[in-house]
Enzyme design. Structure first.
Site, mmCIF file in Angstrom:
data_model
loop_
_atom_site.group_PDB
_atom_site.id
_atom_site.type_symbol
_atom_site.label_atom_id
_atom_site.label_comp_id
_atom_site.label_asym_id
_atom_site.label_seq_id
_atom_site.Cartn_x
_atom_site.Cartn_y
_atom_site.Cartn_z
ATOM 1 N N GLU A 284 48.411 15.010 60.666
ATOM 2 C CA GLU A 284 49.098 14.441 59.505
ATOM 3 C C GLU A 284 49.362 15.564 58.510
ATOM 4 O O GLU A 284 48.473 15.969 57.755
ATOM 5 C CB GLU A 284 48.245 13.354 58.841
ATOM 6 C CG GLU A 284 47.959 12.155 59.722
ATOM 7 C CD GLU A 284 49.082 11.107 59.726
ATOM 8 O OE1 GLU A 284 50.072 11.285 58.994
ATOM 9 O OE2 GLU A 284 48.948 10.109 60.467
HETATM 10 ZN ZN LIG Z 1 53.451 8.454 61.305
#
Ligand SMILES: [Zn+2]
Length: 274
Positions: free
Chosen positions: A245
């Protein structure tokens, strides 16, 4: 705490690629150049709107080598994953295929990518509804059109990710980075920590707390099994899994470089485990 609007459009400019983050024709053109240069095998799994959902594989996959899958572009506003994969391919030498069997899903949600929004053009979330039922992939009410295509090929994807799955996401609400990771351990091992630290060379690591109702500790959400693609492949037997992320509030080119770096680190780590 965080809520993402699935149809809010996010676009940025990339100096590395000299185009906008949602320039899908440039993306496919540059991808095709690398597919040709590296001799990757193209396999059309199905359709995603008017685009093909393609899997690419290194030529002459060998049984004695680790098999790794890297995927990107499940969420359309998370543009640095697909561009990062392209950057990674630009730097890759085909000699790597003497060591690993590499499979790639470069852009799972092209209709969302083109519009710069999270969900596909049908309003579905492509990273939900991956159900495992008696060892077989099954859809549910949340499964997207792209998800159904991937589920139809779950045996192929299971083999392709046997020694690891890396899926590259972004978090457009954050300036900090974190990962989801999966290992057959009680706590994150060197594999998870090294991949987190790879992103940590580019961005601050998220503080301990909760992200999307998951406890994050030292930048890692560990062994969180939901109905995502990555959790599905780990349930199907992938030895390790990571969902990276990168922070959407940071510079796009930095995010592209971070995605490229974690792909290389993922391969190096799995090779080191063999
Ligand atoms: Zn995503």
């Amino acid at each position: 705490m965080s809520s993402r609007d699935p149809f809010q459009s996010y676009t940025w400019k990339s100096d590395i690629f000299s185009c906008d983050s949602n320039d899908i024709s440039t993306f496919y053109a540059r991808l095709n150049e690398q597919v040709t240069r590296l001799g990757l095998l193209e396999r059309k799994l199905g359709d995603a709107g008017r685009y093909p959902l393609n899997l690419y594989q290194s030529p002459a996959q060998k049984s004695g080598q680790p098999s790794l899958l890297i995927s990107a572009g499940f969420h359309g506003e998370e543009a640095a994953g697909p561009w990062g994969l392209l950057h990674f391919l630009n730097e890759l030498e085909p000699e790597l295929f003497q060591q690993i069997n590499l499979s790639l899903l470069p852009l799972v949600n092209p209709t969302g990518f083109k519009r710069g929004h999270r969900f596909n053009q049908l309003g579905e979330n492509p990273n939900r509804g991956f159900v495992l039922d008696n060892g077989r992939g099954k859809s549910n009410d949340d499964t997207s059109a792209e998800g159904k295509v991937l589920l139809e090929h779950s045996q192929l994807l299971q083999a392709a990710s046997k020694d690891g799955i890396l899926t590259c996401h972004e978090d457009v609400l954050l300036t900090d980075t974190y990962i989801y990771s999966f290992e057959a351990n009680q706590n994150p091992g060197p594999f998870s920590k090294h991949l987190r630290d790879t992103l940590g060379q580019f961005f601050p690591i998220a503080q301990d707390g909760e992200i999307d109702d998951c406890p994050v500790r030292d930048g890692i959400i560990f062994n969180h099994f939901d109905l995502s693609f990555e959790a599905f492949l780990v349930r199907l037997g992938a030895s390790v899994g990571v969902c990276s992320e990168t922070p959407g509030k940071q510079n796009l080119d930095q995010r592209i470089l971070a995605n490229s770096a974690i792909m290389q680190a993922f391969i190096d780590q799995v090779n080191a485990r063999q």
